[in-house]
Design a protein around this motif. Structure first.
Motif, PDB file in Angstrom:
ATOM      1  N   THR A   1       1.280  -0.418  14.140  1.00 44.30           N
ATOM      2  CA  THR A   1      -0.171  -0.311  14.004  1.00 44.30           C
ATOM      3  C   THR A   1      -0.917  -1.353  14.826  1.00 44.30           C
ATOM      4  O   THR A   1      -2.144  -1.340  14.869  1.00 44.30           O
ATOM      5  CB  THR A   1      -0.572  -0.474  12.527  1.00 44.30           C
ATOM      6  OG1 THR A   1      -0.094  -1.746  12.027  1.00 44.30           O
ATOM      7  CG2 THR A   1       0.031   0.639  11.686  1.00 44.30           C
TER       8      THR A   1
ATOM      9  N   GLU B   1       0.640   3.390   2.273  1.00 40.41           N
ATOM     10  CA  GLU B   1       1.018   3.527   3.680  1.00 40.41           C
ATOM     11  C   GLU B   1       2.300   2.756   3.973  1.00 40.41           C
ATOM     12  O   GLU B   1       3.149   3.207   4.758  1.00 40.41           O
ATOM     13  CB  GLU B   1      -0.113   3.043   4.585  1.00 40.41           C
ATOM     14  CG  GLU B   1      -1.354   3.929   4.605  1.00 40.41           C
ATOM     15  CD  GLU B   1      -2.170   3.845   3.329  1.00 40.41           C
ATOM     16  OE1 GLU B   1      -2.049   2.804   2.613  1.00 40.41           O
ATOM     17  OE2 GLU B   1      -2.918   4.789   3.036  1.00 40.41           O
TER      18      GLU B   1
ATOM     19  N   ARG C   1       5.114   4.776   2.555  1.00 40.08           N
ATOM     20  CA  ARG C   1       5.313   5.964   3.390  1.00 40.08           C
ATOM     21  C   ARG C   1       6.039   5.614   4.681  1.00 40.08           C
ATOM     22  O   ARG C   1       6.947   6.333   5.116  1.00 40.08           O
ATOM     23  CB  ARG C   1       3.943   6.597   3.698  1.00 40.08           C
ATOM     24  CG  ARG C   1       3.974   7.804   4.614  1.00 40.08           C
ATOM     25  CD  ARG C   1       4.689   8.959   3.999  1.00 40.08           C
ATOM     26  NE  ARG C   1       4.571  10.158   4.813  1.00 40.08           N
ATOM     27  CZ  ARG C   1       5.395  11.183   4.735  1.00 40.08           C
ATOM     28  NH1 ARG C   1       6.395  11.181   3.878  1.00 40.08           N
ATOM     29  NH2 ARG C   1       5.218  12.241   5.495  1.00 40.08           N
TER      30      ARG C   1
ATOM     31  N   SER D   1       0.844  -1.193   0.000  1.00 38.38           N
ATOM     32  CA  SER D   1       0.000   0.000   0.000  1.00 38.38           C
ATOM     33  C   SER D   1       0.879   1.243   0.000  1.00 38.38           C
ATOM     34  O   SER D   1       2.097   1.167   0.237  1.00 38.38           O
ATOM     35  CB  SER D   1      -0.895   0.017   1.244  1.00 38.38           C
ATOM     36  OG  SER D   1      -0.094   0.100   2.422  1.00 38.38           O
TER      37      SER D   1
ATOM     38  N   ARG E   1       6.208  -1.896  10.669  1.00 36.70           N
ATOM     39  CA  ARG E   1       4.936  -1.183  10.455  1.00 36.70           C
ATOM     40  C   ARG E   1       3.791  -1.925  11.139  1.00 36.70           C
ATOM     41  O   ARG E   1       2.893  -1.304  11.718  1.00 36.70           O
ATOM     42  CB  ARG E   1       4.657  -1.039   8.962  1.00 36.70           C
ATOM     43  CG  ARG E   1       3.438  -0.166   8.652  1.00 36.70           C
ATOM     44  CD  ARG E   1       3.324   0.089   7.160  1.00 36.70           C
ATOM     45  NE  ARG E   1       2.784  -1.065   6.457  1.00 36.70           N
ATOM     46  CZ  ARG E   1       1.497  -1.259   6.191  1.00 36.70           C
ATOM     47  NH1 ARG E   1       0.583  -0.369   6.598  1.00 36.70           N
ATOM     48  NH2 ARG E   1       1.105  -2.316   5.527  1.00 36.70           N
TER      49      ARG E   1
END
Length: 276
Positions: free
Chosen positions: A245, A41, A44, A39, A241
């Motif tokens: 999250t 995200e 990023r 993605s 990541r």
């Protein structure tokens, strides 16, 4: 080339970025190698993490932390216990985030070799990227020495130094190092800019500058130069990541008995007794 399913090249190029992050995107978009992300995200997150690695390398360079072989390593022993082999074990009453931050703020109290420096830089970057609470949750009981690191850092190794980008760890080999200074058999270094690298004990220099520094540490009469190897290391960004999250796992509480809790890669057993 960067590929994200369902995302166009235009959307990728329009992603808001800093100048360093834009350098990484441009390099990857113009590469013959395909870099796939789940993605925008995910892309990023990696860009932020890589920029934080570069910043941590610069901060360590500016901290005045010393270079030393394991036998002469030193640390702030209020926070770390120096082990018999020159490593640093986090004291149980100290939070991991506080201890890592101290190395970069109080550098003159520390001295270590280049591999340890690379791991410390990665820890600092992870801390800045995922935050203090998550870092303290997943990176408990830290022990730093050489390439020893917490399993949640999960380093990935590839062999293509032409593809190395900002935040990657590369290795300069010095095959004819002087036998009396084995610590200069090579230099681990973070790529911090186009053709600039930070190597602890050498500083921030071009690839040629690091090679010249290593060549001065060869045995007399050697004509075989140090060189940049193909090896490149970086953290598993997607794993980090997921940590960033992930919701904290709930723990159960009993009036009496044992409770087993898992935080990151570590397991803990808590024993409860009834009150009278």
């Amino acid at each position: 080339m960067i590929r994200i399913q369902g995302v166009s090249e235009v959307e990728i190029m329009q992603l808001p970025t800093s100048s360093r992050q834009r350098h990484i995107v441009n390099q990857r978009m113009n590469s013959p190698v395909t870099y796939r992300y789940s993605s925008l995200e995910a892309l990023r997150f990696e860009l932020i993490m890589r920029e934080n690695i570069v910043r941590a390398a610069e901060e360590l360079y500016e901290s005045d932390a010393g270079f030393a072989v394991f036998a002469r390593s030193r640390c702030n022993e209020r926070l770390w216990e120096r082990t018999y082999n020159g490593g640093f074990q986090l004291r149980p009453e100290v939070s991991p985030s506080y201890a890592i931050t101290d190395i970069f703020r109080n550098g003159r109290a520390y001295a270590f070799e280049c591999a340890t420096a690379m791991v410390l830089i990665l820890y600092k970057a992870v801390l800045e990227t995922i935050g203090r609470d998550k870092f303290d949750m997943y990176f408990k009981n830290l022990y730093v020495r050489d390439w020893h690191y917490d399993s949640d850092l999960n380093l990935v190794t590839v062999f293509d130094s032409d593809e190395a980008t900002l935040g990657d760890i590369v290795y300069f080999n010095n095959p004819d190092h002087h036998p009396e200074t084995p610590e200069w058999q090579g230099e681990n270094a973070i790529k911090v800019a186009y053709d600039y690298y930070f190597g602890h004990g050498i500083g921030i220099r071009t690839a040629r500058g690091i090679i010249e520094a290593l060549n001065r540490r060869r045995f007399p009469g050697s004509h075989r130069s140090a060189y940049l190897t193909e090896q490149v290391n970086h953290p598993d960004f997607e794993h980090l990541r997921n940590i960033a999250t992930r919701e904290a796992e709930p723990t159960l509480a009993y009036l009496e008995g044992d409770v087993i809790a898992r935080l990151g890669s570590h397991g803990y057993v808590y024993r409860f007794k009834k009150r009278a």
